[in-house]
Design a protein around this motif. Structure first.
Motif, short mmCIF file in Angstrom:
data_model
loop_
_atom_site.label_atom_id
_atom_site.label_comp_id
_atom_site.label_asym_id
_atom_site.label_seq_id
_atom_site.Cartn_x
_atom_site.Cartn_y
_atom_site.Cartn_z
N CYS A 185 3.14 -40.92 -35.52
CA CYS A 185 4.20 -39.58 -34.71
C CYS A 185 5.28 -39.75 -35.69
CB CYS A 185 5.00 -39.95 -33.41
SG CYS A 185 3.46 -39.35 -32.07
N LEU A 186 5.76 -39.08 -35.85
CA LEU A 186 7.10 -38.66 -36.61
C LEU A 186 8.47 -38.07 -35.44
CD1 LEU A 186 5.70 -36.92 -40.22
CD2 LEU A 186 5.92 -39.76 -39.40
N ASN A 187 9.26 -39.32 -35.73
CA ASN A 187 10.37 -38.88 -34.36
C ASN A 187 11.52 -37.88 -34.99
OD1 ASN A 187 12.18 -38.74 -32.65
ND2 ASN A 187 12.42 -40.64 -31.94
N GLU B 89 -0.42 -39.98 -24.76
CA GLU B 89 -1.68 -39.49 -24.26
C GLU B 89 -2.40 -38.66 -25.35
OE1 GLU B 89 -5.66 -39.19 -21.73
OE2 GLU B 89 -3.79 -39.22 -21.01
N LEU B 90 -1.70 -37.01 -25.24
CA LEU B 90 -2.31 -36.14 -26.05
C LEU B 90 -2.04 -36.81 -27.90
CD1 LEU B 90 -3.10 -33.94 -26.47
CD2 LEU B 90 -0.62 -33.08 -26.48
N ALA B 91 -0.76 -36.54 -28.37
CA ALA B 91 -0.43 -37.50 -29.29
C ALA B 91 -1.78 -38.27 -29.80
CB ALA B 91 0.87 -37.94 -29.90
N PRO C 223 -1.30 -35.46 -37.93
CA PRO C 223 -0.12 -36.21 -37.07
C PRO C 223 0.86 -35.33 -36.11
CG PRO C 223 -0.62 -36.65 -39.81
CD PRO C 223 -1.39 -35.26 -38.93
N VAL C 224 1.68 -35.89 -36.12
CA VAL C 224 3.05 -34.97 -34.68
C VAL C 224 4.13 -35.48 -34.95
CG1 VAL C 224 3.48 -35.03 -32.67
CG2 VAL C 224 1.22 -35.70 -32.89
N ALA D 235 6.57 -44.28 -29.68
CA ALA D 235 6.36 -45.94 -29.82
C ALA D 235 5.20 -46.47 -29.56
CB ALA D 235 7.30 -46.57 -28.99
N PRO D 236 4.13 -46.26 -28.79
CA PRO D 236 3.05 -46.70 -28.01
C PRO D 236 2.08 -45.83 -29.55
CG PRO D 236 3.98 -45.09 -26.75
CD PRO D 236 4.95 -45.34 -27.24
N VAL D 237 1.89 -45.05 -29.70
CA VAL D 237 1.35 -44.25 -30.35
C VAL D 237 1.28 -45.45 -31.97
CG1 VAL D 237 0.37 -42.04 -31.71
CG2 VAL D 237 1.47 -42.14 -28.97
N ASN D 238 2.22 -44.82 -32.38
CA ASN D 238 2.50 -45.75 -34.08
C ASN D 238 2.31 -46.90 -33.53
OD1 ASN D 238 3.43 -43.21 -34.73
ND2 ASN D 238 5.42 -43.23 -34.59
N ALA D 239 2.34 -47.91 -32.11
CA ALA D 239 2.22 -49.05 -32.40
C ALA D 239 0.27 -49.39 -32.58
CB ALA D 239 2.19 -49.48 -30.65
#
Length: 335
Positions: A227-229, A191-193, A199-200, A217-221
């Motif tokens: 988000c970069l993992n 939620e924060l991202a 970007p995170v 995953a939910p953020v990038n969707a």
């Protein structure tokens, strides 16, 4: 100038906490060589007062006497003093086998004969910086702040390789080796991202890659590429560079929290089962969120800090009840 060997602790956070001790020793004229395990050695290379780092080929567990004796033979005669920072028997063994004249450390694990100068372990848990700094022979300073430095060229190279800009991203460090009672929930991180303007970058070990993907995953969707993992995909040196150049860092009570503090990066540190009275991020730019210290939070968290790996009561209110709103409000303006 006396040559001193520092036997380093095995965890990143503890390694950062030893920097004020090393600064003291170097200031009084000691030339410092640190003996460290490979996964913490880069932290000591980010300390300008360290002249050399010896990487120990030791695995977790076991005495590994043969390996310690072999290294002791190679370094025999090189050092005047050894400071043994961990409290284990095996940590004190190598300086003893190397016949280093002065061997300084705390009492622990039946190693009386291995050390020449022994300090009593404090009854109450002091701040870690003071605990380590006391080995210098003076009083440990509770508020002495660890400092790390990375070469600007090394930071620029890492950012170029990963396609990032200084101050152009946030770092999330959502892991905590000790257990889930120290980890802010993945859904809160997500939620924060989603609400941040930059970007995170998610950092952690390979063991934390799945956790970071659960966050990303939910953020990038909804926001592709937000988000970069990088969990398990960067070296520790690269992770240090990424933290040093970040806009801000959000983390649990972990080793990377202390790294961010030592670089003076704006940060929010989220505490659950542990206590910031013992291991705080020592930085003017750090904001600590700990519901135990929040008088307005009801009902009071009488159970905290429990220092358990998992919540004994099954609710983990100390972390679940810190929402993304609260972290967002604690971040510097422009987040």
């Amino acid at each position: 100038m006396p040559d001193s060997l520092i036997i380093a602790p095995q965890w990143i956070g503890d390694a950062v906490m030893t920097e004020p001790l090393l600064r003291r020793l170097q200031a009084r004229g000691e030339r410092l060589t640190v003996g460290a395990l490979p996964w913490v050695a880069p932290v000591y290379r980010a300390m300008p007062q360290v002249a050399d780092v010896i990487e120990f080929p030791f695995a977790h567990g076991g005495l590994q006497f043969r390996e310690r004796r072999a290294i002791a033979r190679r370094i025999e005669g090189r050092f005047d003093k050894a400071y043994v920072l961990p409290n284990s028997l095996k940590s004190a063994l190598l300086p003893f086998l190397a016949s280093i004249p002065e061997r300084i450390g705390y009492f622990g694990e039946a190693r009386v004969g291995l050390l020449t100068h022994r300090l009593k372990n404090p009854k109450n848990k002091p701040p870690m910086v003071a605990f380590y700094s006391a080995l210098s022979g003076g009083a440990g300073l509770e508020n002495d702040r660890p400092q790390l430095q990375m070469a600007s060229a090394e930071i620029d190279q890492t950012l170029a390789e990963l396609g990032l800009q200084r101050g152009g991203y946030h770092v999330f460090a959502p892991g905590a080796e000790y257990g889930p009672a120290k980890r802010w929930p993945a859904r809160h991180f997500s939620e924060l991202a989603a609400r941040l303007g930059l970007p995170v970058v998610l950092l952690g070990s390979g063991k934390e890659a799945a956790l970071c993907e659960e966050i990303a995953a939910p953020v990038n969707a909804a926001q592709p590429g937000k988000c970069l993992n990088f969990a398990g995909k960067t070296s520790l040196v690269q992770a240090l560079c990424l933290i040093a150049a970040s806009h801000s860092t959000i983390s649990n009570d972990s080793g990377l929290m202390h790294v961010a503090a030592a670089f003076g990066v704006p940060q929010v540190a989220i505490f659950g089962s542990s206590s910031p009275l013992h291991t705080p991020p020592l930085s003017d730019k750090a904001t600590v969120l700990w519901l135990k210290a929040d008088a307005a939070y009801q009902p009071p968290l009488d159970c905290a800090p429990c220092f358990e790996r998992e919540c004994p009561l099954g609710h983990t209110r100390c972390l679940n009840d810190i929402g993304a709103d609260r972290v967002l409000a604690a971040l510097p303006s422009g987040a």
